[in-house]
Scaffold this active site. Structure first.
Site, PDB file in Angstrom:
ATOM      1  N   GLY A  51       5.310   2.768   4.723  1.00  0.00           N
ATOM      2  CA  GLY A  51       4.246   1.874   5.184  1.00  0.00           C
ATOM      3  C   GLY A  51       4.516   0.443   4.785  1.00  0.00           C
ATOM      4  O   GLY A  51       5.218   0.188   3.795  1.00  0.00           O
TER       5      GLY A  51
ATOM      6  N   GLN B  59       2.291  -8.018   2.803  1.00  0.00           N
ATOM      7  CA  GLN B  59       3.537  -7.909   2.040  1.00  0.00           C
ATOM      8  C   GLN B  59       4.650  -8.799   2.571  1.00  0.00           C
ATOM      9  O   GLN B  59       5.672  -8.985   1.908  1.00  0.00           O
ATOM     10  CB  GLN B  59       4.026  -6.457   2.026  1.00  0.00           C
ATOM     11  CG  GLN B  59       3.137  -5.524   1.241  1.00  0.00           C
ATOM     12  CD  GLN B  59       3.627  -4.095   1.324  1.00  0.00           C
ATOM     13  OE1 GLN B  59       3.311  -3.378   2.259  1.00  0.00           O
ATOM     14  NE2 GLN B  59       4.432  -3.689   0.353  1.00  0.00           N
TER      15      GLN B  59
ATOM     16  N   CYS C 262       5.516   1.497  -4.126  1.00  0.00           N
ATOM     17  CA  CYS C 262       5.202   0.389  -3.225  1.00  0.00           C
ATOM     18  C   CYS C 262       6.426  -0.515  -3.104  1.00  0.00           C
ATOM     19  O   CYS C 262       7.082  -0.812  -4.104  1.00  0.00           O
ATOM     20  CB  CYS C 262       4.027  -0.406  -3.790  1.00  0.00           C
ATOM     21  SG  CYS C 262       3.598  -1.848  -2.807  1.00  0.00           S
ATOM     22  N   LEU C 263       6.716  -0.969  -1.889  1.00  0.00           N
ATOM     23  CA  LEU C 263       7.872  -1.838  -1.670  1.00  0.00           C
ATOM     24  C   LEU C 263       7.716  -3.176  -2.387  1.00  0.00           C
ATOM     25  O   LEU C 263       8.697  -3.856  -2.649  1.00  0.00           O
ATOM     26  CB  LEU C 263       8.089  -2.070  -0.164  1.00  0.00           C
ATOM     27  CG  LEU C 263       8.455  -0.819   0.652  1.00  0.00           C
ATOM     28  CD1 LEU C 263       8.534  -1.160   2.132  1.00  0.00           C
ATOM     29  CD2 LEU C 263       9.761  -0.216   0.168  1.00  0.00           C
TER      30      LEU C 263
HETATM   31 NI    NI Z   1       2.666  -1.031  -0.920  1.00  0.00          NI
END
Ligand code: NI
Length: 169
Positions: A46, A51, A93-94
């Site tokens: 996702g 982001q 999370c990226l």
């Molecule tokens: Ni994330």
């Protein structure tokens, strides 16, 4: 294919609550394609517009397993209703590299959102997809999953983050 730069915690842009999308045009569709490219390249399941430094309520997801065909989901101006069955789920999370932890999430939920054309749809989600939806909506609200950890765990994470940043500098 265009790859966007994924912001990392503690970038302050990750904390800006995103605004609802009102224009559904070619620029939006292009952004969504770039977000998918960026997410698959990372790789992740996702990615929220927040982001990549864009404060609009847009997220893309694909929670298909390794050997399954892609299941691309675009969610614009998403809203959750009828969430149930809270569970602890491991999360990453990226924007938070090299860290994972368990977070309490709803295992089942009902999603209402718009697609890339601005058409409303509804979706019943479970498991990993339900988790991803909650995680991405958190991003759109300027939140990160580490905000949901105990203060002790959050301190541990911050120490690790600052150590990594020092090595990178
Ligand atoms: Ni994330």
């Amino acid at each position: 294919m265009a790859l966007l730069t994924i912001l990392h915690d503690p970038d302050p842009r990750l904390r800006i609550p995103a605004k609802p999308v009102s224009r559904f045009d070619a620029a939006l569709r292009r952004l969504i394609e770039d977000m998918f490219d960026t997410m698959y390249d990372a790789p992740g399941v996702g990615l929220a517009a927040t982001q990549v430094g864009i404060a609009q309520r847009i997220a893309v997801m694909d929670c298909a397993g390794k050997d399954e065909p892609p299941q691309k989901i675009v969610m614009i101006n998403p809203e959750i209703s009828e969430a149930e069955d809270q569970q602890e789920m491991e999360e990453g999370c990226l924007s938070i590299p090299e860290y994972r932890d368990k977070v309490r999430r709803y295992n089942k939920l009902h999603l209402r959102a718009l697609d890339a054309e601005g058409k409303p749809y509804e979706l019943q989600a479970e498991g990993l997809l339900a988790q991803a939806i909650q995680h991405e909506i958190d991003h759109l609200d300027g939140k990160l999953y580490i905000d949901r950890l105990s203060s002790l765990k959050r301190e541990r994470y911050k120490k690790k983050r600052d150590k990594l940043a020092k090595h990178a500098a």
